[in-house]
Design an enzyme around this catalytic site. Structure first.
Site, short mmCIF file in Angstrom:
data_model
loop_
_atom_site.label_atom_id
_atom_site.label_comp_id
_atom_site.label_asym_id
_atom_site.label_seq_id
_atom_site.Cartn_x
_atom_site.Cartn_y
_atom_site.Cartn_z
N PRO A 194 -14.63 -6.76 2.15
CA PRO A 194 -15.75 -7.33 2.89
C PRO A 194 -17.12 -6.85 2.43
O PRO A 194 -18.13 -7.46 2.78
CB PRO A 194 -15.48 -6.89 4.33
CG PRO A 194 -14.70 -5.63 4.19
CD PRO A 194 -13.84 -5.84 2.97
N TYR B 97 0.84 -1.19 0.00
CA TYR B 97 0.00 0.00 0.00
C TYR B 97 0.88 1.25 0.00
O TYR B 97 1.29 1.75 1.05
CB TYR B 97 -0.92 0.01 1.21
CG TYR B 97 -1.75 -1.25 1.38
CD1 TYR B 97 -1.96 -2.14 0.33
CD2 TYR B 97 -2.33 -1.56 2.61
CE1 TYR B 97 -2.71 -3.28 0.48
CE2 TYR B 97 -3.10 -2.71 2.77
CZ TYR B 97 -3.27 -3.58 1.70
OH TYR B 97 -4.02 -4.71 1.87
#
Length: 285
Positions: A202, A56
């Site tokens: 999710p 990231y």
């Protein structure tokens, strides 16, 4: 009653609804100030599990979290991932050779300003390096006190079983959500062994017939569809620890409120019946 906490590796107690920091970024200026504010607000709201990775921003995300939160409050688990590097084209590539893993972990320790990473996850199994060598390197780092617990990411049930033959696995981070249950066998294996399962992505963002069911349940509960999807995960298995990410405080607050959403057995049954949808390529967390 749905449990609200989980002990990763049998030791690290965290709230089951965490925060994925992947979307926090930006150079100097308002974007960085916002990223720092979001990270701090997550902790203010009681988040005790924050997920990041070398991938990231090639370490920039770890640096943002350290700037925002160091010295870290007691009870906060900040987990990161290694095993992916940037190649000569600027793209990500597997690299979990033992020597490379050691360099990556040392760099992560420096960026996070810690002497030990309590939960370190292998971002991807490197197909070019024997799995035993990858896990052996992480085990050596654990023996040296630089790593507390070891986790895996994007693995099959077979790979998880192989890994557990040589090292204790505390967590698995695979793509999984209400509409994408491809890794249900991995989740079942984690549940049987008491291994934390951290689903990335999710919440599925796509519009579909299945999403209409989610929207209907959300309307009945006066909630957002994303909250329904997160609440379903919390009810689906006691080892699931969702880590939804965002770069907006309002969205963060909305996500975390999902922990208190009163899904009834009837709601859960309707959601359980949704069939998994075909997947589209997406960002690799």
């Amino acid at each position: 009653m749905t449990p609200t906490t989980f002990h990763i590796g049998g030791e690290l107690e965290v709230g089951r609804l965490g925060f994925g920091a992947m979307h926090l970024g930006g150079g100097p200026g308002p974007a960085r100030a916002n990223a720092l504010a979001v990270a701090r607000r997550a902790v203010e709201l009681g988040v005790t599990l924050i997920d990041t990775a070398h991938l990231y921003g090639w370490g920039a995300n770890e640096e943002i979290l350290a700037e925002a939160l160091h010295p870290y409050p007691d009870g906060l688990l900040l987990t990161t991932k290694v095993g992916v590097v940037r190649d000569e084209r600027g793209q990500w590539a597997h690299d979990a050779r033992p020597a490379s893993l050691r360099v990556q972990v040392e760099a992560a320790l420096s960026r996070l300003r810690v002497e030990r990473i309590e939960l370190l996850q292998l971002h991807r199994v490197d197909p070019n390096t024997p799995l035993a060598e990858q896990l052996g390197a992480l085990s050596d780092l654990r023996a040296e006190g630089k790593v507390g617990h070891i986790g895996l990411s994007e693995v099959t049930a077979e790979e998880l079983a192989m890994a557990r033959e040589s090292v204790d696995i505390a967590s698995v981070q695979n793509r999984y959500n209400l509409l994408d249950r491809q890794h249900e066998p991995v989740l079942a294996a984690c549940e049987a062994a008491g291994i934390a399962f951290l689903p990335w992505r999710p919440v599925d963002p796509r519009a579909s017939g299945a999403q209409a069911v989610v929207a209907a349940v959300a309307a009945e509960l006066d909630a957002a569809p994303a909250q329904v999807a997160l609440a379903w995960l919390l009810h689906h298995s006691p080892v699931i620890l969702p880590i939804p990410g965002t770069s907006r405080i309002s969205h963060l607050e909305e996500n975390l409120a999902a922990a208190d959403l009163p899904l009834t057995p009837a709601h859960r049954t309707r959601l359980d019946r949704l069939t998994a949808q075909p997947q589209r390529p997406g960002t690799t967390p």
